[in-house]
Design an enzyme around this catalytic site. Structure first.
Site, PDB file in Angstrom:
ATOM      1  N   GLY A 142      -0.679 -14.906  -5.365  1.00  0.00           N
ATOM      2  CA  GLY A 142      -0.316 -14.184  -4.154  1.00  0.00           C
ATOM      3  C   GLY A 142      -0.269 -12.693  -4.393  1.00  0.00           C
ATOM      4  N   ALA A 143       0.053 -12.304  -5.625  1.00  0.00           N
ATOM      5  CA  ALA A 143       0.126 -10.876  -5.942  1.00  0.00           C
ATOM      6  C   ALA A 143      -1.242 -10.213  -5.787  1.00  0.00           C
ATOM      7  CB  ALA A 143       0.674 -10.681  -7.348  1.00  0.00           C
TER       8      ALA A 143
END
Ligand code: HXC
Length: 513
Positions: free
Chosen positions: A403-404
């Site tokens: 997700g980063a």
């Protein structure tokens, strides 16, 4: 006395603030006076004072016998590097720089002028807070300022410089502005002071440890820039202003006399270590790409796993946001997400293009982060990037996981250009963890489980520990050599110079605060 002499005499009285003895005390404490600060902040001879003879109208507690022309705040306009700014400077020698009804009205007047004329406001804070003898009108005066701070947010840059006490509700004006500067040892900020803290929580702490420059730079993140003394602090303010436009309808000034040392392009190749688990300082990469000596780090001591700051590319201001592998392996956590998001929003509000360097292994796991709301705080950074309409370029130097990866200015959330170095690994997660999950049964069934795990890890790494799967899908725009970064970034920002993107019509969004 003739009329001109009377004026000169009145001016001299006003210049003296609370009198020579109090000025001497201010100097003994290592602080400059309100007027000395204004003189150092502004270009020589440019200050035009407004409201020099304003006096308070209070009569209670003997205030009628304590009149000081100007009422404890020096206000007006002038220039910094030739550009218009509005300034107020609280005078601690007059009733402790305390804020009265008229003192507040003087500040509001220059804020109104700044909004009407589209120029930054700089507040030099040195005050004992609400003028206690005046009571509630002083509180209303604060509220008048808070209201204007909020209305001016995103319209004109607002800088708060803390050069003495700033306590109680008074802290909320600086908190509403864009950047806070603090002076070591002589300034502090807190909502409640050491005595109240002791009574309520039984903690024993002094002002410096509770709310000094270092505390707010490292622990709370309230302080963006720390200076050793008043002179250094005001120099920093002058310098940072050169990176900002006058208002949200303008661009930051472009320098024509920038330099770029091409030798930096040689050293950029060897910054990222071969071993993906070995840290390196992302600031070295930043320095190799931007104009020489142009980086001004913001929030240097806070949430060091993300680096943010102003820089210049061919003389134009950019806002840099970069994961820092040298701190916590560059993970995103609550503080780094808040820090990054706030900076991205400032840049977007003031037409400053964003340059992102990405090397992020993911979000920081753990109960501490989850229970304190990494979900909401992480979403701030995601929201800030997604909302930004300024030109946005990302360079992936190594890890771009999970997700980063999405959060760090990916193309899918509106970035204009994404480049990746050959050392990039763009995947859902690291190969070791991925192998453990997707080959769980195979590993469990193997005679030598460790060897099987290693084999499957290598298989996953072979497929995803590179930038080419992402490039094949157009998720990144190109794979570039490190030494090509400067020229590609320059070209991308030049191409995006006239970018015009309009957000859907709305009153305002609902950022996950
Ligand atoms: C009126 C004040 C004052 C105040 C200081 N003075 N604070 N006068 N209202 N708030 C005066 C002192 O009487 C003194 O006057 C001079 O300023 C210098 O103060 P000293 O105490 O001698 O200085 P120092 O020892 O350096 O201490 C500084 C100080 C202390 C720590 C700031 O003055 C102090 O604690 N002040 C009160 C702080 C406070 O409680 N303020 C109200 C907070 S509530 P003379 O004539 O002797 O020179 C608040 C609410 C805001 O601010 C809410 C907004 C929503």
């Amino acid at each position: 006395m003739d009329k001109n002499s009377e004026l000169i005499q009145r001016r001299e009285a006003s210049q003296l603030g609370g009198g020579q003895a109090r000025i001497d005390k201010q100097h003994q404490q290592g602080k400059l006076t309100a007027r000395e600060r204004v003189t150092l902040l502004l270009d020589e001879g440019s200050f035009n004072e407004i409201g020099q003879f304003v006096e308070h109208r209070a009569t209670t507690f003997g205030l009628d016998k304590q009149q000081f022309p100007g009422d404890g705040v020096v206000t007006g306009f002038g220039t910094v590097h030739g550009r218009l700014v509005y300034v107020f400077s609280q005078d601690f020698t007059v009733l402790g720089g305390s804020l009265s009804e008229t003192h507040a009205a003087k500040i509001c007047r220059i804020m109104d002028l700044a909004m009407q004329n589209g120029a930054p406001v700089i507040g030099l804070n040195d005050s004992g807070g609400a003028r206690i003898q005046e009571g509630v009108v002083s509180l209303a005066g604060y509220a008048d300022i808070f209201f204007r701070n909020t209305r001016a947010s995103g319209v004109i840059p607002q800088l708060s410089v803390i050069m003495g006490p700033c306590a109680g509700g008074a802290v909320y004006s600086p908190a509403l502005t864009d950047f806070i500067f603090m002076v070591e040892e002589t300034s502090y900020m807190f909502v409640t002071g050491p005595n109240v803290v002791k009574t309520v929580t039984h903690e024993e702490i002094d002002s410096e440890a509770l709310g000094g420059a270092k505390t707010h730079a490292e622990k709370s993140g309230v302080n963006h820039f720390t200076a050793a003394n008043d002179v250094e602090c005001l120099k920093k303010v002058r310098d940072i202003l050169t990176y900002m436009p006058q208002n949200a309808n303008e661009l930051a000034p472009q320098l024509s006399n920038y330099t770029f040392n091409p030798l930096k392009l040689k050293s950029i190749q060897s910054i990222v270590p071969d071993n993906p688990n070995v840290p390196y300082d992302i600031r070295k990469v930043i320095d190799c790409v931007i104009d020489d000596e142009s980086f001004r780090e913001v929030h240097e001591e806070f949430a060091k796993n993300i680096v943010v700051g102003f820089a210049r590319i061919e003389g134009r201001t950019v806002g840099v946001v970069a994961n820092q592998p040298a701190a916590l392996a560059g993970v995103l956590d609550i503080d780094s997400s808040r820090k990054g998001a706030r900076f991205v929003r400032f840049c977007d509000a003031f037409n400053i293009p964003l340059l992102v360097f990405e090397d992020v292994p993911g979000f920081l796991p753990g109960t501490d982060q989850e229970w304190r709301g990494i979900i909401t705080h992480g979403a701030k950074l995601l929201y800030a990037f997604s909302e930004a309409t300024v030109p946005r370029v990302t360079v992936i130097t190594r890890k771009a996981y999970g997700g980063a990866f999405d959060v760090m200015n990916s193309k899918s959330i509106g970035a204009d250009m994404n480049y990746a170095w050959p050392t990039s690994e763009i995947a859902v997660m690291g190969a070791k963890g991925a192998a453990e999950i997707i080959f769980k049964r195979e590993i469990a069934a193997a005679e030598d489980q460790e060897a099987k795990w290693k084999e499957k890890e290598a298989e996953y790494a072979e497929l995803f520990a590179n930038p080419y799967r992402a490039a094949e899908r157009g998720i990144i725009d190109d794979v570039i050599l490190p030494e090509e970064t400067r020229s590609r970034v320059v070209a991308a920002f030049a191409m995006l110079e006239k970018k015009a993107e309009v957000l859907p019509k709305k009153k305002h969004g609902n950022i996950p605060l």
